[in-house]
Motif scaffolding. Structure first.
Motif: not given
Length: 247
Positions: A80-81, A84, A114-115, A118, A122-123
């Motif tokens: 999630q980080e 971002n 990661c995408q 996520v 839920n990552g």
């Protein structure tokens, strides 16, 4: 099952467990106090695996550990980080300790994985497995057949099986159908398989050598209490150390 082969494999396993080769396998290099039950552990052994292509595995896991333990770069292990952050920030973190050697391509691979996590799970790697009932066969089918492009490199024949083996070996995920984890066919496993006479000179030079190795081990261990990955580490170290031990 060839009893002579089984004796050789059991002998190699004894050598491996005795610590004679004096070195752990690459994946044994990991952050201190990493809980095998945790999501942190599962993600640590997932994302770097996708970058384990035509490179030294020992340095890969050393780089992964250094990146994980540095407060400035550890965010890359939080999907999630990662989502971002902008591309340049992720790239800088992945290249600081040479975790990503191909700075553009491998940063893209990392971000894409990661995408995928996520957007769908839920990552979390643990949620990914739970969604498929922790079933090795379901996970592999999803990655290699249904959504291959969502798992760049990690969905490849060699890396997918290697990753599933690592999940089995280094996490406490309640995996089922682990007997369906094929042996991970890197160059050392291929060489060891050839050395044991399970594939021919012609097959070892073939572009389909990975298929031949996987099939050879399934056939060789049929009717025994063993599965191919039981011998993964012993075979790998035997090859890396130059087949010095007489069998």
């Amino acid at each position: 099952m060839n009893q002579e082969l089984l004796n050789k494999l059991e002998h190699l396993t004894e050598i491996y467990k005795s610590g004679y080769w004096g070195s752990n396998v690459p994946e044994d290099t990991r952050p201190k106090n990493l809980d095998p039950n945790s999501e942190e552990n599962a993600i640590f052994y997932t994302l770097p695996t996708a970058l384990d292509y035509q490179r030294n595995s020992n340095t890969l896991w050393k780089s992964a550990t250094a990146t994980f333990e540095d407060n400035e770069t550890s965010f890359v292990f939080n999907p999630q980080e990662v989502m971002n952050k902008d591309f340049i920030e992720v790239q800088a973190a992945l290249t600081k300790y040479s975790l990503a050697l191909q700075k553009n391509k491998q940063t893209q691979i990392w971000i894409r994985l990661c995408q995928t996590l996520v957007n769908n799970f839920n990552g979390k790697v643990t949620d990914f497995f739970a969604y498929f009932d922790n079933d090795i066969q379901k996970v592999r089918h999803y990655m290699q057949v249904e959504r291959k492009k969502d798992f760049p490199y990690l969905s490849g024949k060699k890396l997918c099986n290697y990753w599933l083996y690592v999940m089995y070996q280094y996490t406490n995920l309640p995996l089922i159908n682990t007997d369906q984890i094929y042996i991970a066919t890197d160059r050392h496993i291929i060489r060891a398989t050839h050395k044991l006479g399970l594939i021919t000179d012609e097959e070892v030079e073939s572009t389909k050598v990975q298929d031949y190795v996987i099939k050879a081990w399934i056939e060789a261990l049929k009717g025994t209490n063993y599965v191919p990955i039981d011998f993964q580490s012993a075979l790998w170290l035997w090859s890396r150390n130059g087949f010095k031990e007489e069998l």
